[in-house]
Write a protein that holds these residues in place. Structure first.
Motif, mmCIF file in Angstrom:
data_model
loop_
_atom_site.group_PDB
_atom_site.id
_atom_site.type_symbol
_atom_site.label_atom_id
_atom_site.label_comp_id
_atom_site.label_asym_id
_atom_site.label_seq_id
_atom_site.Cartn_x
_atom_site.Cartn_y
_atom_site.Cartn_z
ATOM 1 N N LEU A 189 5.887 9.849 -6.141
ATOM 2 C CA LEU A 189 4.994 9.355 -5.103
ATOM 3 C C LEU A 189 4.507 7.953 -5.430
ATOM 4 N N GLN A 190 4.143 7.724 -6.700
ATOM 5 C CA GLN A 190 3.706 6.377 -7.099
ATOM 6 C C GLN A 190 4.838 5.368 -6.918
ATOM 7 N N HIS A 191 6.040 5.758 -7.241
ATOM 8 C CA HIS A 191 7.176 4.856 -7.092
ATOM 9 C C HIS A 191 7.410 4.517 -5.615
ATOM 10 N N LEU A 192 7.297 5.514 -4.747
ATOM 11 C CA LEU A 192 7.483 5.264 -3.317
ATOM 12 C C LEU A 192 6.413 4.315 -2.782
ATOM 13 N N VAL A 193 5.163 4.531 -3.194
ATOM 14 C CA VAL A 193 4.079 3.654 -2.740
ATOM 15 C C VAL A 193 4.300 2.231 -3.238
ATOM 16 N N TYR A 194 4.667 2.067 -4.491
ATOM 17 C CA TYR A 194 4.930 0.738 -5.033
ATOM 18 C C TYR A 194 6.107 0.078 -4.316
ATOM 19 N N ALA A 195 7.137 0.880 -4.015
ATOM 20 C CA ALA A 195 8.317 0.325 -3.348
ATOM 21 C C ALA A 195 7.971 -0.180 -1.944
ATOM 22 N N VAL A 196 7.163 0.583 -1.223
ATOM 23 C CA VAL A 196 6.751 0.141 0.109
ATOM 24 C C VAL A 196 5.913 -1.127 0.014
ATOM 25 N N GLY A 197 4.983 -1.182 -0.959
ATOM 26 C CA GLY A 197 4.174 -2.391 -1.135
ATOM 27 C C GLY A 197 5.020 -3.603 -1.486
ATOM 28 N N ALA A 198 5.985 -3.415 -2.372
ATOM 29 C CA ALA A 198 6.862 -4.534 -2.734
ATOM 30 C C ALA A 198 7.715 -4.968 -1.544
ATOM 31 N N SER A 199 8.133 -4.017 -0.710
ATOM 32 C CA SER A 199 8.903 -4.375 0.490
ATOM 33 C C SER A 199 8.059 -5.196 1.452
ATOM 34 N N PHE A 200 6.782 -4.810 1.619
ATOM 35 C CA PHE A 200 5.888 -5.603 2.464
ATOM 36 C C PHE A 200 5.742 -7.017 1.912
#
Length: 214
Positions: free
Chosen positions: A22-33
């Motif tokens: 879950l932390q990885h998914l949240v970080y990935a979405v933030g980095a994509s933004f």
């Protein structure tokens, strides 16, 4: 893909360690933004704010980050995914029902979009002469209908009948105009024009203007 894949490759390229999926998914979405915001500035400066420009930007970010991540020897391992939960029959049925509803709504939207026709109308105006001459007014009709139409135009001056035009044929996308000479007085006069449909004699538009005084 735009909200996950670029961020995931960026995280792998810079070596950020995450402790859960879950932390990885949240970080990935933030980095994509973050990549998207940076891409907006870059593409705007280059004049490439187009679908193709965005596709090239995200492809370049993802490819470059993937190359960097592949070349690192200390890339952290991905967090373990949680064990899959047991899926019950009613959950599968609810999911299938949701898919059917969404698919049906999308199909209806596509059908309505194909059948939609922008609202058509008639533009009608009465203005003082564009050349600024006193005692002259211009009446005009512009058709945005889908079929040729016929109209009657009646013009009054201070409430008194002044001019009449009958059965004016206006094809779609065409404009009909007439410049009319009016006896200009020392005081302002009010000119009013009414647009009628001959087939039912209904008032379609009504406009007015002031006749420039001498």
């Amino acid at each position: 893909m735009v909200l996950l894949v670029p961020g995931h490759t960026v995280l792998r390229a810079i070596g950020i360690r995450t402790t859960s999926a879950l932390q990885h998914l949240v970080y990935a979405v933030g980095a994509s933004f973050a990549a998207g915001i940076a891409g907006g500035f870059a593409l705007n400066a280059a004049g490439l704010l187009t679908p193709l420009g965005w596709a090239l930007w995200f492809w370049a970010v993802t490819a470059a980050a993937a190359v960097v991540a592949a070349g690192r020897c200390d890339t952290p391992d991905l967090p373990a995914w949680p064990a899959p939960a047991r899926v019950r029959l009613w959950q599968v049925a609810a999911l299938m029902l949701a898919v059917l509803v969404a698919t049906g709504a999308y199909a209806l939207a596509v059908r309505d979009e194909a059948a939609y026709r922008e609202f058509k109308y008639i533009a009608f105006w009465l203005l003082p002469s564009a050349s600024g001459q006193s005692g002259r007014i211009t009446v005009g009709i512009r058709s945005a209908e889908t079929r040729p139409q016929r109209f009657d135009v009646e013009i009054t001056l201070d409430g008194q009948p002044f001019a009449v035009f009958r059965s004016i044929a206006v094809p779609p996308g065409h404009t009909w105009t007439r410049e009319i000479s009016v006896s200009a007085l020392a005081t302002r006069q009010t000119a009013e024009a009414r647009l009628y449909r001959p087939k039912d004699n209904r008032l379609y538009r009504s406009v007015s203007t002031l006749v420039p005084r001498i």
